[in-house]
Each structure stands twice: as structure tokens, then as C-alpha cells.
Design a protein around this motif. Structure first.
Motif, short mmCIF file in Angstrom:
data_model
loop_
_atom_site.label_atom_id
_atom_site.label_comp_id
_atom_site.label_asym_id
_atom_site.label_seq_id
_atom_site.Cartn_x
_atom_site.Cartn_y
_atom_site.Cartn_z
N TYR A 68 9.58 -13.07 18.40
CA TYR A 68 10.22 -12.07 19.44
C TYR A 68 9.70 -10.69 18.89
CZ TYR A 68 13.04 -12.10 15.23
OH TYR A 68 13.59 -12.07 13.91
N ASP A 69 9.74 -9.68 19.88
CA ASP A 69 9.47 -8.12 19.38
C ASP A 69 10.74 -7.75 18.14
OD1 ASP A 69 7.03 -7.99 20.72
OD2 ASP A 69 8.23 -7.26 22.42
N GLU A 70 10.28 -7.06 17.25
CA GLU A 70 11.50 -6.36 16.31
C GLU A 70 11.04 -5.16 16.10
OE1 GLU A 70 14.04 -8.61 13.43
OE2 GLU A 70 12.68 -7.30 12.36
N MET A 71 11.90 -4.07 15.80
CA MET A 71 11.75 -3.05 15.08
C MET A 71 12.60 -2.87 13.93
SD MET A 71 11.67 -0.30 18.54
CE MET A 71 10.64 -0.66 19.74
N LYS A 72 12.20 -2.32 12.92
CA LYS A 72 12.98 -2.10 11.65
C LYS A 72 13.14 -0.50 11.32
CE LYS A 72 12.62 -6.38 8.97
NZ LYS A 72 12.80 -7.38 9.89
N VAL A 73 14.06 -0.03 10.48
CA VAL A 73 13.91 1.29 10.04
C VAL A 73 14.26 1.00 8.66
CG1 VAL A 73 14.98 3.44 9.94
CG2 VAL A 73 14.71 2.60 12.31
N VAL A 74 13.43 1.45 7.73
CA VAL A 74 13.94 1.39 6.26
C VAL A 74 14.77 2.42 5.65
CG1 VAL A 74 12.72 1.27 3.98
CG2 VAL A 74 11.33 0.64 5.93
N LEU A 75 16.10 1.76 5.21
CA LEU A 75 17.08 2.87 4.97
C LEU A 75 17.03 2.92 3.45
CD1 LEU A 75 19.96 0.70 6.84
CD2 LEU A 75 18.76 2.98 7.55
N GLU A 76 16.47 2.01 2.42
CA GLU A 76 16.43 2.24 0.91
C GLU A 76 15.28 1.64 0.61
OE1 GLU A 76 19.90 1.06 -0.82
OE2 GLU A 76 21.15 1.96 0.37
N GLY A 77 14.60 2.24 -0.57
CA GLY A 77 13.38 1.42 -1.04
C GLY A 77 12.26 1.48 -0.17
#
Length: 127
Positions: A68-77
Motif C-alpha cells: 500500500y502507499d504510506e507516508m512517514k514523518v521522522v519524529l526522533e533519530g
């Protein structure tokens, strides 16, 4: 898309959802320390699921194939990302946004620790 003006819809807030994420199964992700959990699974009939993904450093990369399509936003590290099919390698750092199109085959590693929020266009059974 039309918005009904005659009915009110409430929004959702879930505090501390990133805490105590379930560990990803060792049988599917051997040698890795990955933790993931949906906060919202197709809420109100939505086509989206969202939650948190945490990765701790290990020698073995965590391999994931996106159905599936997915988006992520890095919060830490930071995440070290590699798609061996395309040869693409990059580092996604704090506050970076990432898009994984359906069919992506990604190897995730981190030098220490990383935490991301994700939203995927999927049914809750695909996690």
C-alpha cells in the motif's frame, strides 16, 4: 469531495499512543528490534490507518515490502533507508517526510534509534 454541512463530525485525539508499541514478530523480522502499532485503524470508514514505528539499532536491517502507499514523518533519530531493487539509499532525519509507494521493498536500519509517525492507504489487516 463534498462536505455535508448539516451534520457535525467529531475529531479524535489519542495521547501517548507512541508509548509501549508492540514488538514486530521475530519470526517475520529476525534479528531486528522494530516496534509498530496503529493508533487509528480505518476510523469512521476511512481508507487510512496511522500510527507509530520505532526502530532500535541492530546489525540486521528490518526488511518491509509495502502492499500500500504510506507516508512517514521522522519524529526522533534517523532511518537509513535502502531499496536494493533500485539502488536508492538515503538517510531520513528528524522532521523529514518520506513517501513509500505501493510495491516498495525497503531495508530499514538506524545507527541508534528512530521514531516515526505513519499514515497508510490500507485496510487495518495489512499491518
Amino acid at each position: 469531495m463534498t462536505v455535508e454541512t448539516g451534520s457535525a463530525v467529531e475529531f479524535l485525539v489519542t495521547p501517548d499512543a507512541w508509548k509501549s508499541l508492540p514488538k514486530m514478530p521475530e519470526a517475520e523480522y529476525p534479528g531486528t528490534e522494530g516496534f509498530i502499532g496503529d493508533v487509528y485503524e480505518n476510523p469512521g470508514g476511512s481508507v487510512m490507518c496511522s500510527g507509530y514505528f520505532e526502530l532500535r539499532h541492530t546489525d540486521a536491517p528490518l526488511y518491509y515490502e509495502y502492499e500500500y502507499d504510506e507516508m512517514k514523518v521522522v519524529l526522533e533519530g534517523e532511518f537509513l533507508l535502502e531499496n536494493k531493487e533500485t539502488g536508492q539509499k538515503t538517510v531520513a532525519k528528524k522532521h523529514d517526510a518520506i513517501f513509500f509507494p505501493k510495491g516498495s521493498k525497503i531495508y530499514f536500519t538506524t545507527p541508534d534509534y528512530a521514531l516515526a509517525f505513519y499514515a497508510g492507504h490500507r485496510d487495518s489487516t495489512l499491518l
